[in-house]
Structures are given as C-alpha cells and as structure tokens.
Design an enzyme around this catalytic site. Structure first.
Site, mmCIF file in Angstrom:
data_model
loop_
_atom_site.group_PDB
_atom_site.id
_atom_site.type_symbol
_atom_site.label_atom_id
_atom_site.label_comp_id
_atom_site.label_asym_id
_atom_site.label_seq_id
_atom_site.Cartn_x
_atom_site.Cartn_y
_atom_site.Cartn_z
ATOM 1 N N HIS A 216 0.837 -1.202 0.000
ATOM 2 C CA HIS A 216 0.000 0.000 0.000
ATOM 3 C C HIS A 216 0.879 1.264 0.000
ATOM 4 O O HIS A 216 0.645 2.209 -0.742
ATOM 5 C CB HIS A 216 -0.897 0.049 1.243
ATOM 6 C CG HIS A 216 -1.859 -1.097 1.385
ATOM 7 N ND1 HIS A 216 -1.904 -1.903 2.494
ATOM 8 C CD2 HIS A 216 -2.817 -1.573 0.547
ATOM 9 C CE1 HIS A 216 -2.860 -2.807 2.352
ATOM 10 N NE2 HIS A 216 -3.426 -2.642 1.172
ATOM 11 N N ARG B 94 -1.747 -6.219 -8.737
ATOM 12 C CA ARG B 94 -0.696 -7.210 -8.515
ATOM 13 C C ARG B 94 -0.743 -8.310 -9.552
ATOM 14 O O ARG B 94 0.257 -8.705 -10.121
ATOM 15 C CB ARG B 94 -0.832 -7.835 -7.110
ATOM 16 C CG ARG B 94 -0.458 -6.913 -5.989
ATOM 17 C CD ARG B 94 -1.027 -7.361 -4.678
ATOM 18 N NE ARG B 94 -2.469 -7.209 -4.678
ATOM 19 C CZ ARG B 94 -3.240 -7.331 -3.614
ATOM 20 N NH1 ARG B 94 -2.701 -7.657 -2.454
ATOM 21 N NH2 ARG B 94 -4.532 -7.157 -3.691
HETATM 22 P P1 ADP Z 1 -9.469 -4.191 -0.588
HETATM 23 O O1 ADP Z 1 -10.085 -4.652 0.679
HETATM 24 O O2 ADP Z 1 -10.262 -3.187 -1.358
HETATM 25 O O3 ADP Z 1 -8.867 -5.274 -1.451
HETATM 26 P P2 ADP Z 1 -6.818 -3.686 0.339
HETATM 27 O O4 ADP Z 1 -6.591 -2.949 1.605
HETATM 28 O O5 ADP Z 1 -6.553 -5.130 0.335
HETATM 29 O O6 ADP Z 1 -8.285 -3.332 -0.079
HETATM 30 O O7 ADP Z 1 -6.025 -2.996 -0.839
HETATM 31 C C1 ADP Z 1 -6.236 -1.678 -1.217
HETATM 32 C C2 ADP Z 1 -5.514 -1.438 -2.528
HETATM 33 O O8 ADP Z 1 -4.136 -1.678 -2.355
HETATM 34 C C3 ADP Z 1 -5.971 -2.348 -3.665
HETATM 35 O O9 ADP Z 1 -5.967 -1.616 -4.876
HETATM 36 C C4 ADP Z 1 -4.886 -3.390 -3.728
HETATM 37 O O10 ADP Z 1 -4.739 -3.914 -5.035
HETATM 38 C C5 ADP Z 1 -3.684 -2.561 -3.354
HETATM 39 N N1 ADP Z 1 -2.615 -3.405 -2.820
HETATM 40 C C6 ADP Z 1 -2.665 -4.244 -1.779
HETATM 41 N N2 ADP Z 1 -1.475 -4.879 -1.594
HETATM 42 C C7 ADP Z 1 -0.659 -4.410 -2.575
HETATM 43 C C8 ADP Z 1 0.692 -4.691 -2.971
HETATM 44 N N3 ADP Z 1 1.442 -5.592 -2.330
HETATM 45 N N4 ADP Z 1 1.189 -4.006 -4.005
HETATM 46 C C9 ADP Z 1 0.421 -3.112 -4.656
HETATM 47 N N5 ADP Z 1 -0.847 -2.818 -4.372
HETATM 48 C C10 ADP Z 1 -1.381 -3.457 -3.346
#
Ligand code: ADP
Length: 152
Positions: A18, A91
């Site tokens: 994130h 991802r």
């Molecule tokens: P959600 O519950 O909407 O999936 P997350 O908190 O899991 O929310 O993720 C929020 C955003 O961060 C999403 O767009 C997700 O793809 C992105 N994200 C999560 N982990 C990673 C990562 N390792 N690299 C890049 N983006 C990420």
C-alpha cells in the site's frame, strides 16, 4: 481545480505494498486521501481505529496525504470530498479482473471519476494484508512487510 485521489481499501493492516502505491502516485496529485471503507459485511482483524492510526503514523510527515474512514459507496465518498480519481494497485490478473468490473461500474455511476492503476513493483507482488495477518497469527515476524511507524 485541485487534483484529489482517493485510495480506498481495508488496510487490515497497511503493508509496504500500500505504502509503495501511495508514494509512487503522490507526484500526480495535490492530495491523496487514504480511505478505510467500513463495510459491515467484511469482517476485519484489526479495529478501524488501529488501522487509521497506523496509516496516519506512516504518512505523518507528508502534508499531501490524509487518512480517513468512510461508509457507503466509494464514488459517493469521492463526490463528497471532491475527488475525481480513485487509486488502486494491480498485482495479478485476478486483481485486474476484479478491478475492471468495479472500475467500469464506478464510472457508470459517476462518469467523471477515473480509476488510476499502478502496477506493483515486482518485489511486492506477493504481499497482501491477509498473508501479514497469517504470519502474525502464528507468531512470525512481519517487520519486512509493513512500513516503518507501524507498531503491530
Ligand atoms: P481491498 O479490501 O479493497 O482489497 P486492500 O486494503 O486489500 O483493499 O487494498 C487496497 C488497494 O491496495 C488495492 O488496490 C490493492 O490492489 C492494493 N494493494 C494491496 N497490496 C498491494 C501490494 N502488495 N502491491 C500493490 N498494491 C497493493
């Protein structure tokens, strides 16, 4: 008009994945609002207060970044705060399929919104909040996966 992006998610907890997306997107926007969606149907491991506190502490020195919680539709929240951009990370192809549908429907509901996607850097592709929670549950060390300033 100020270019504002909303980065919505659960952040349960915030990871280096994130953090990387937010920092890479920062030069494109005047403000990024990291928004924790409070959806009653999605059980989370950490409390909203804790998740918010961690995000705030990670970005405490960056004036262009805010962290808040919201309820309801992401597009309604975007309208409320004057944001025309939704930021998301990609991802895998599974992420893409999910995001395509959500992004296209969001644009139907709010035609002025654009979803901006950032491809994950290769070294963070395998990382997600659920893996971090699993490692924690079994007493493992997650320090390499979470940003500095997060005291889990
Ligand atoms: P959600 O519950 O909407 O999936 P997350 O908190 O899991 O929310 O993720 C929020 C955003 O961060 C999403 O767009 C997700 O793809 C992105 N994200 C999560 N982990 C990673 C990562 N390792 N690299 C890049 N983006 C990420």
């Amino acid at each position: 008009m100020e270019k504002v992006a909303v980065f919505p998610g659960s952040f349960d907890p915030i990871t280096r994945g994130h953090e990387s997306i937010v920092l890479r997107a920062l030069p494109l926007f005047e403000k990024i609002i990291i928004a924790i969606g409070e959806n009653s149907d999605k059980a989370t491991c950490f409390s909203t207060e804790k998740r918010l506190e961690w995000i705030k502490s990670v970005f405490k020195t960056e004036k262009k970044i805010e962290a808040v919680t919201y309820k309801g539709l992401t597009v309604d929240f975007c309208k409320e705060v004057g944001a025309k951009y939704i930021l998301r990370g990609l991802r895998t192809s599974a992420d893409f399929e999910f995001e395509r549908s959500v992004g296209q429907i969001n644009k139907k509901i709010f035609p002025e919104i654009e979803t901006v996607f950032f491809l994950t850097v290769p070294e963070l592709t395998a990382l997600n909040s659920s893996i971090v929670r699993d490692i924690l549950r079994h007493g493992g060390d997650v320090s390499q996966f979470i940003p500095e300033g997060v005291d889990l």
